[in-house]
Design a protein around this motif. Structure first.
Motif, mmCIF file in Angstrom:
data_model
loop_
_atom_site.group_PDB
_atom_site.id
_atom_site.type_symbol
_atom_site.label_atom_id
_atom_site.label_comp_id
_atom_site.label_asym_id
_atom_site.label_seq_id
_atom_site.Cartn_x
_atom_site.Cartn_y
_atom_site.Cartn_z
ATOM 1 N N PRO A 20 33.780 50.297 -40.696
ATOM 2 C CA PRO A 20 34.600 51.490 -40.968
ATOM 3 C C PRO A 20 35.837 51.596 -40.087
ATOM 4 O O PRO A 20 36.694 52.434 -40.334
ATOM 5 N N ARG A 21 35.920 50.771 -39.023
ATOM 6 C CA ARG A 21 37.093 50.813 -38.144
ATOM 7 C C ARG A 21 37.820 49.476 -38.195
ATOM 8 O O ARG A 21 37.178 48.429 -38.336
ATOM 9 N N PRO A 22 39.140 49.488 -38.056
ATOM 10 C CA PRO A 22 39.909 48.233 -38.112
ATOM 11 C C PRO A 22 39.838 47.456 -36.804
ATOM 12 O O PRO A 22 40.817 47.289 -36.087
ATOM 13 N N CYS A 23 38.628 46.974 -36.497
ATOM 14 C CA CYS A 23 38.422 46.198 -35.275
ATOM 15 C C CYS A 23 37.692 44.901 -35.624
ATOM 16 O O CYS A 23 37.326 44.670 -36.775
ATOM 17 N N PHE A 24 37.471 44.069 -34.620
ATOM 18 C CA PHE A 24 36.751 42.818 -34.848
ATOM 19 C C PHE A 24 35.255 43.073 -34.743
ATOM 20 O O PHE A 24 34.630 42.828 -33.710
ATOM 21 N N ASN A 25 34.700 43.563 -35.838
ATOM 22 C CA ASN A 25 33.253 43.779 -35.867
ATOM 23 C C ASN A 25 32.536 42.484 -36.223
ATOM 24 O O ASN A 25 33.164 41.470 -36.545
ATOM 25 N N GLY A 26 31.207 42.548 -36.169
ATOM 26 C CA GLY A 26 30.426 41.336 -36.389
ATOM 27 C C GLY A 26 30.633 40.713 -37.749
ATOM 28 O O GLY A 26 30.666 39.485 -37.891
ATOM 29 N N ILE A 67 47.963 49.430 -39.350
ATOM 30 C CA ILE A 67 47.186 48.788 -38.288
ATOM 31 C C ILE A 67 46.976 47.311 -38.612
ATOM 32 O O ILE A 67 46.460 46.973 -39.677
ATOM 33 N N PHE A 68 47.378 46.455 -37.683
ATOM 34 C CA PHE A 68 47.057 45.031 -37.795
ATOM 35 C C PHE A 68 45.593 44.851 -37.389
ATOM 36 O O PHE A 68 44.769 44.419 -38.180
ATOM 37 N N ASN A 69 45.276 45.187 -36.156
ATOM 38 C CA ASN A 69 43.887 45.223 -35.705
ATOM 39 C C ASN A 69 43.854 45.900 -34.338
ATOM 40 O O ASN A 69 44.749 45.689 -33.513
ATOM 41 N N LEU A 70 42.813 46.692 -34.100
ATOM 42 C CA LEU A 70 42.692 47.434 -32.843
ATOM 43 C C LEU A 70 41.792 46.732 -31.831
ATOM 44 O O LEU A 70 41.482 47.305 -30.783
ATOM 45 N N GLY A 71 41.367 45.509 -32.132
ATOM 46 C CA GLY A 71 40.674 44.711 -31.132
ATOM 47 C C GLY A 71 39.172 44.785 -31.178
ATOM 48 O O GLY A 71 38.559 44.785 -32.240
ATOM 49 N N GLY A 72 38.570 44.841 -29.999
ATOM 50 C CA GLY A 72 37.128 44.725 -29.861
ATOM 51 C C GLY A 72 36.347 45.878 -30.458
ATOM 52 O O GLY A 72 36.864 46.981 -30.654
#
Length: 247
Positions: A20-26, A67-72
């Motif tokens: 659900p969030r723009p991050c690098f999830n599993g 958003i490109f990506n917000l990281g971890g």
């Protein structure tokens, strides 16, 4: 992830859309490992519409507006830190740098890599953008390593990749500041390669690819020479992950 292929320019477009969030999830990391790992395994060849095609260019972007990506995956980090689960953190960090390193070396298949940044590239998102040979950003894009604000540091390639572009001291200053930088500021420092008007990033990337095709051999050779000039080793990136886990 959404993947598209342009046969005319032999270009793969890789669009992130984590939820659900723009991050690098599993899940995003798993899809990247499986698909990009096969590209590396088969030296840049993959099946498209029932036929084998060679990927000459790979463009990485985002389907999340602004958003490109917000990281971890911060929620996961908190839980693993609280239970002192080093192995999960190490595994996460290793998958991140393994995926990035494939792009750093062009899948060991002379694939030219591009990052198209539209919106925020923070933390691991900034590191992801730096893993490509060329980074193109739209005017309103912003870049930051906010980890220091949480008494941490970006351990998935920030110093290794940014330092080789702009020098170790400048890279360290940016990392330790926690500040948000504009695309123009990153361009002036030499951290990214081109800034274009909002809404024109994809067209600009396509134009760059077409322009380079006219001198494909020369550009391919200079790409290889750059990797020899300032090589980034897989061992270095993994060693920094260990420091990050300890921290």
């Amino acid at each position: 992830v959404d993947v598209e292929f342009d046969k005319d320019t032999s270009t793969m477009y890789w669009w992130m859309r984590p939820a659900p969030r723009p991050c690098f999830n599993g899940e995003l990391l798993k899809e990247s490992k499986e698909f990009e790992g096969r590209i590396e395994q088969h030296s840049g060849w993959f099946m498209h519409e029932g036929r084998e095609h060679r990927i000459e260019n790979a463009v990485y972007g985002s389907r999340t507006p602004g958003i490109f990506n917000l990281g971890g995956d911060l929620a996961m980090f908190v839980q693993t830190i609280l239970r002192k689960d080093r192995e999960t953190l190490r595994h996460y960090g290793h998958i991140c740098v393994d995926n990035m390193y494939r792009r750093v070396v062009g899948y060991n298949a002379q694939v030219v890599t591009y990052s198209l940044v539209q919106g925020k590239a923070f933390g691991g998102g900034f590191e992801c953008a730096l893993a490509s040979e060329f980074t193109i950003a739209e005017e309103s894009a912003t870049f930051s390593f906010p980890e220091v604000l949480f008494n941490m540091f970006p351990g998935m390639g920030a110093l290794s990749l940014l330092g080789r572009r702009i020098g170790r001291k400048k890279a360290e200053d940016i990392i330790m500041s926690g500040n948000v930088f504009t695309a123009r500021e990153m361009l002036e420092l030499g951290a990214i390669d081109e800034v274009v008007a909002d809404g024109t990033g994809l067209d600009a990337t396509r134009e760059m690819i077409k322009t380079r095709r006219r001198r494909r051999n020369a550009y391919r050779a200079i790409s290889q020479a750059k990797r020899e000039f300032q090589p980034v080793s897989h061992a270095e990136m993994r060693a920094v992950v260990e420091i990050w886990v300890d921290a």
